[in-house]
Design a protein around this motif. Structure first.
Motif, PDB file in Angstrom:
ATOM      1  N   ASN A  16     -39.361 -22.183  -9.195  1.00  0.00           N
ATOM      2  CA  ASN A  16     -39.842 -22.414 -10.245  1.00  0.00           C
ATOM      3  C   ASN A  16     -41.246 -22.868  -9.734  1.00  0.00           C
ATOM      4  OD1 ASN A  16     -39.289 -24.688  -8.307  1.00  0.00           O
ATOM      5  ND2 ASN A  16     -40.352 -25.822  -9.403  1.00  0.00           N
ATOM      6  N   HIS A  62     -41.612 -23.482 -14.106  1.00  0.00           N
ATOM      7  CA  HIS A  62     -41.290 -24.691 -15.287  1.00  0.00           C
ATOM      8  C   HIS A  62     -41.691 -25.353 -16.053  1.00  0.00           C
ATOM      9  CE1 HIS A  62     -42.894 -26.197 -11.762  1.00  0.00           C
ATOM     10  NE2 HIS A  62     -43.435 -27.581 -12.414  1.00  0.00           N
ATOM     11  N   ARG A  63     -43.447 -24.724 -15.667  1.00  0.00           N
ATOM     12  CA  ARG A  63     -44.194 -25.036 -16.785  1.00  0.00           C
ATOM     13  C   ARG A  63     -45.027 -24.396 -18.083  1.00  0.00           C
ATOM     14  NH1 ARG A  63     -49.256 -23.715 -11.899  1.00  0.00           N
ATOM     15  NH2 ARG A  63     -47.457 -22.026 -12.020  1.00  0.00           N
ATOM     16  N   HIS A  89     -42.198 -24.221 -19.598  1.00  0.00           N
ATOM     17  CA  HIS A  89     -40.919 -24.562 -20.631  1.00  0.00           C
ATOM     18  C   HIS A  89     -41.402 -26.272 -21.332  1.00  0.00           C
ATOM     19  CE1 HIS A  89     -38.319 -20.986 -20.188  1.00  0.00           C
ATOM     20  NE2 HIS A  89     -38.746 -21.441 -18.799  1.00  0.00           N
ATOM     21  N   SER A 132     -39.463 -28.432 -22.269  1.00  0.00           N
ATOM     22  CA  SER A 132     -38.764 -29.173 -21.767  1.00  0.00           C
ATOM     23  C   SER A 132     -37.563 -29.217 -20.539  1.00  0.00           C
ATOM     24  CB  SER A 132     -38.115 -29.593 -22.887  1.00  0.00           C
ATOM     25  OG  SER A 132     -36.450 -28.484 -23.317  1.00  0.00           O
ATOM     26  N   ARG A 133     -37.062 -30.334 -20.309  1.00  0.00           N
ATOM     27  CA  ARG A 133     -36.724 -30.331 -19.098  1.00  0.00           C
ATOM     28  C   ARG A 133     -34.505 -28.950 -19.725  1.00  0.00           C
ATOM     29  NH1 ARG A 133     -36.655 -32.287 -14.632  1.00  0.00           N
ATOM     30  NH2 ARG A 133     -38.100 -33.933 -15.700  1.00  0.00           N
ATOM     31  N   GLU A 134     -35.070 -29.208 -20.736  1.00  0.00           N
ATOM     32  CA  GLU A 134     -33.802 -28.782 -21.098  1.00  0.00           C
ATOM     33  C   GLU A 134     -34.024 -26.961 -21.579  1.00  0.00           C
ATOM     34  OE1 GLU A 134     -32.574 -32.643 -21.967  1.00  0.00           O
ATOM     35  OE2 GLU A 134     -34.756 -31.426 -22.007  1.00  0.00           O
ATOM     36  N   PHE A 163     -36.336 -24.987 -19.790  1.00  0.00           N
ATOM     37  CA  PHE A 163     -36.227 -24.917 -18.072  1.00  0.00           C
ATOM     38  C   PHE A 163     -34.711 -24.354 -17.782  1.00  0.00           C
ATOM     39  CE2 PHE A 163     -36.378 -25.061 -14.001  1.00  0.00           C
ATOM     40  CZ  PHE A 163     -36.782 -24.138 -13.310  1.00  0.00           C
ATOM     41  N   ASP A 164     -33.928 -25.045 -17.509  1.00  0.00           N
ATOM     42  CA  ASP A 164     -32.573 -25.371 -17.432  1.00  0.00           C
ATOM     43  C   ASP A 164     -31.997 -24.075 -17.991  1.00  0.00           C
ATOM     44  OD1 ASP A 164     -33.464 -27.306 -15.582  1.00  0.00           O
ATOM     45  OD2 ASP A 164     -31.809 -28.481 -16.344  1.00  0.00           O
ATOM     46  N   ARG A 213     -36.357 -30.077  -8.911  1.00  0.00           N
ATOM     47  CA  ARG A 213     -36.474 -30.416  -9.774  1.00  0.00           C
ATOM     48  C   ARG A 213     -35.252 -31.335  -9.756  1.00  0.00           C
ATOM     49  NH1 ARG A 213     -39.985 -29.150 -13.241  1.00  0.00           N
ATOM     50  NH2 ARG A 213     -38.564 -29.933 -14.817  1.00  0.00           N
ATOM     51  N   LEU A 273     -32.453 -31.614 -12.302  1.00  0.00           N
ATOM     52  CA  LEU A 273     -31.694 -30.887 -13.073  1.00  0.00           C
ATOM     53  C   LEU A 273     -31.099 -31.663 -14.359  1.00  0.00           C
ATOM     54  CD1 LEU A 273     -30.884 -28.377 -10.582  1.00  0.00           C
ATOM     55  CD2 LEU A 273     -32.019 -28.108 -12.142  1.00  0.00           C
ATOM     56  N   THR A 274     -30.638 -30.947 -15.624  1.00  0.00           N
ATOM     57  CA  THR A 274     -29.964 -31.703 -16.770  1.00  0.00           C
ATOM     58  C   THR A 274     -28.725 -32.283 -16.454  1.00  0.00           C
ATOM     59  OG1 THR A 274     -29.991 -29.453 -18.104  1.00  0.00           O
ATOM     60  CG2 THR A 274     -32.002 -30.900 -17.883  1.00  0.00           C
TER      61      THR A 274
END
Length: 217
Positions: A37, A59-60, A62, A64-66, A68-69, A91, A93-94
């Motif tokens: 990431n 990851h930056r 994106h 949202s976390r969703e 990115f995942d 990270r 993870l969702t």
């Protein structure tokens, strides 16, 4: 031969221990990619030197976390891995991502879980005054640092230890334990029974490892 994707965020010392084991023929698997990431993760350069395909999902980029995942899962699935290995992947993870790889994603955590989940584990261990510390390989579940335990390695806490000294002692065991636990997976010797790990092996204890999870009989 089983295919492995490794996820890193930093220097990738556990990644290197896995690649060393593959190169030595000790770990009968193929590392098909190393993903991060972080564009500046030093482990990416180390993987490139060894001829391993690498990729970055920043990851930056994106919102949202969703998001990115989802992008990370898409990048992983290109390689059709049998196992996803978290090696210092920093990270959270969702749940959907974790469930997507349920039973085929593992992590190593620098404590004897369930003690000291989360960050700053060596500081937590010293503050608690424990006399034994170590590391844990576990299957990843939606609950952070609480998945079924595959194996553990222990080290003594020595009078006068600081975080750095204790971390270095634990890291030696991480580099022994992680490739061994991955070997059990790729050799189809691991199973989950009622949420607990069972290891099918005539001899479960390897030199340098302490307290792996083995059958009681």
């Amino acid at each position: 031969m089983k295919r492995i994707v490794i996820l890193i965020s930093g220097r990738g010392s556990n990644m290197l221990s896995i690649l060393d084991a593959v190169a030595a023929g000790v770990l009968p698997a193929t590392v098909v990619a190393v993903l991060s990431n972080r564009l500046d993760a030093p482990g990416l350069a180390a993987a490139r030197v060894r001829g391993i395909p690498v990729g970055v999902i920043d990851h930056r980029a994106h919102a949202s976390r969703e998001s990115f995942d989802s992008a990370l899962a898409e990048a992983i699935d290109v390689y059709s891995p049998d196992l996803v290995v978290l090696a210092g992947f920093m990270r959270i993870l969702t749940d959907d991502f974790v469930l997507r790889y349920a039973g085929r994603m593992i992590n190593i955590h620098p404590s004897l879980l369930p003690l000291f989940p989360g960050l700053h584990t060596h500081r937590q261990a010293l503050a608690a005054g424990v006399r034994v510390h170590g590391c844990t390989v576990h299957f990843v579940t939606p609950t952070l640092d609480h998945g079924p335990i595959i194996a553990q390695a222990a080290v003594p806490v020595v009078d006068g230890d600081d975080e750095a000294a204790l971390a270095a002692r634990v890291l030696v065991q991480e580099h022994l334990l992680y490739p061994e636990a991955i070997r059990w997976f790729v050799e189809d010797r691991l199973s989950l029974v009622n949420g607990r790990v069972r290891l099918a092996a005539p001899q479960c204890l390897s030199p340098g490892l302490v307290s792996p999870t083995c059958p009681s009989s």
